[in-house]
Design a protein around this motif. Structure first.
Motif, PDB file in Angstrom:
ATOM      1  N   ILE A   1       0.828  -1.212   0.000  1.00  0.00           N
ATOM      2  CA  ILE A   1       0.000   0.000   0.000  1.00  0.00           C
ATOM      3  C   ILE A   1       0.858   1.256   0.000  1.00  0.00           C
ATOM      4  N   SER A   2       1.894   1.289   0.841  1.00  0.00           N
ATOM      5  CA  SER A   2       2.744   2.477   0.937  1.00  0.00           C
ATOM      6  C   SER A   2       3.902   2.451  -0.053  1.00  0.00           C
ATOM      7  N   GLY A   3       4.255   1.253  -0.515  1.00  0.00           N
ATOM      8  CA  GLY A   3       5.438   1.123  -1.354  1.00  0.00           C
ATOM      9  C   GLY A   3       6.724   1.104  -0.538  1.00  0.00           C
ATOM     10  N   ASN A   4       6.609   1.082   0.767  1.00  0.00           N
ATOM     11  CA  ASN A   4       7.768   1.049   1.652  1.00  0.00           C
ATOM     12  C   ASN A   4       7.970  -0.374   2.167  1.00  0.00           C
ATOM     13  N   ARG A   5       8.552  -0.500   3.345  1.00  0.00           N
ATOM     14  CA  ARG A   5       8.773  -1.795   3.982  1.00  0.00           C
ATOM     15  C   ARG A   5       8.022  -1.816   5.306  1.00  0.00           C
ATOM     16  N   ALA A   6       7.772  -3.016   5.807  1.00  0.00           N
ATOM     17  CA  ALA A   6       7.096  -3.195   7.087  1.00  0.00           C
ATOM     18  C   ALA A   6       7.719  -4.379   7.802  1.00  0.00           C
TER      19      ALA A   6
ATOM     20  N   ARG B   1      12.516   1.220  12.797  1.00  0.00           N
ATOM     21  CA  ARG B   1      12.725   2.663  12.587  1.00  0.00           C
ATOM     22  C   ARG B   1      14.026   2.907  11.825  1.00  0.00           C
ATOM     23  N   GLU B   2      15.070   2.143  12.181  1.00  0.00           N
ATOM     24  CA  GLU B   2      16.345   2.275  11.471  1.00  0.00           C
ATOM     25  C   GLU B   2      16.202   1.909   9.996  1.00  0.00           C
ATOM     26  N   ARG B   3      15.281   1.010   9.685  1.00  0.00           N
ATOM     27  CA  ARG B   3      15.056   0.565   8.309  1.00  0.00           C
ATOM     28  C   ARG B   3      13.904   1.300   7.629  1.00  0.00           C
ATOM     29  N   SER B   4      13.330   2.284   8.294  1.00  0.00           N
ATOM     30  CA  SER B   4      12.222   3.100   7.770  1.00  0.00           C
ATOM     31  C   SER B   4      10.964   2.287   7.474  1.00  0.00           C
ATOM     32  N   TRP B   5      10.669   1.316   8.337  1.00  0.00           N
ATOM     33  CA  TRP B   5       9.424   0.567   8.181  1.00  0.00           C
ATOM     34  C   TRP B   5       8.243   1.497   8.376  1.00  0.00           C
ATOM     35  N   ILE B   6       7.166   1.222   7.669  1.00  0.00           N
ATOM     36  CA  ILE B   6       5.928   1.979   7.831  1.00  0.00           C
ATOM     37  C   ILE B   6       5.196   1.536   9.105  1.00  0.00           C
ATOM     38  N   HIS B   7       5.301   0.256   9.445  1.00  0.00           N
ATOM     39  CA  HIS B   7       4.701  -0.263  10.677  1.00  0.00           C
ATOM     40  C   HIS B   7       5.286  -1.638  11.021  1.00  0.00           C
ATOM     41  N   LEU B   8       4.975  -2.075  12.229  1.00  0.00           N
ATOM     42  CA  LEU B   8       5.274  -3.429  12.693  1.00  0.00           C
ATOM     43  C   LEU B   8       3.931  -4.047  13.043  1.00  0.00           C
ATOM     44  N   ARG B   9       3.684  -5.249  12.542  1.00  0.00           N
ATOM     45  CA  ARG B   9       2.406  -5.914  12.818  1.00  0.00           C
ATOM     46  C   ARG B   9       2.666  -7.307  13.369  1.00  0.00           C
ATOM     47  N   TRP B  10       1.680  -7.826  14.100  1.00  0.00           N
ATOM     48  CA  TRP B  10       1.793  -9.183  14.639  1.00  0.00           C
ATOM     49  C   TRP B  10       0.405  -9.732  14.923  1.00  0.00           C
ATOM     50  N   LEU B  11       0.365 -11.043  15.095  1.00  0.00           N
ATOM     51  CA  LEU B  11      -0.875 -11.765  15.357  1.00  0.00           C
ATOM     52  C   LEU B  11      -0.840 -12.314  16.776  1.00  0.00           C
TER      53      LEU B  11
END
Length: 161
Positions: free
Chosen positions: A82-87, A117-127
């Motif tokens: 969606i963002s074109g970034n990494r997560a 944050r160092e890798r510029s992730w858009i978010h961190l998700r988990w289940l």
């Protein structure tokens, strides 16, 4: 990643490597036993620990109290469409039962978040399993519950948990 001092000793969170395989394998066996709710405890499999820690797709951080590995988090760095970034995707998180209630899960998530944050992730998700009310309540103190439902398609005839 930095070390913190807690009331119960020095906490160090760091990336694990194959040199940690033996102690990691013991925690993985405990985690597997707990998740499967098996009546028989599993024996640690050092080869499984080596394989997990040597995997090129996943990374693992460990929580050490007084130089004892007491928890771990396995995560992935993924493209985010969606963002074109990494997560980041947190896949497994475990804290040994004797060490729960000390916010170690939060410390592990904070460490993975710092990496993100160092890798510029858009978010961190988990289940989180629906039945794990304690974990859900803890996570909702600092993270948002998502409106998504998780599903699984088992691809083997083996054990399901």
């Amino acid at each position: 990643m930095s070390s913190e001092t807690e009331l119960h000793g020095a906490l160090e969170i760091r990336c694990l490597n194959v040199g940690d395989a033996e102690t990691f394998a013991a925690l993985v066996a405990e985690y597997s036993w707990e998740m499967r709710q098996s009546p028989t405890k599993l024996l640690p499999d050092v080869n499984k620990g080596i394989e997990l820690l040597g995997d090129t797709m996943a990374e693992t951080v460990g929580a050490f109290l007084e130089n004892q590995l007491v928890g771990f988090a396995i995560f992935f760095d993924l493209p985010e469409a969606i963002s074109g970034n990494r997560a980041g995707q947190l896949d497994d998180l475990f804290v040994a039962p004797a060490f729960r209630g000390r916010r170690l899960a939060r410390s592990l998530i904070d460490a993975v978040s710092e990496i993100g944050r160092e890798r510029s992730w858009i978010h961190l998700r988990w289940l989180v399993p629906d039945g794990n009310k304690a974990a859900r309540q803890a996570y909702e103190r600092f993270a948002e519950a998502t409106p998504w439902k998780s599903y699984v398609l088992w691809l083997s005839d083996g054990e399901h948990w």
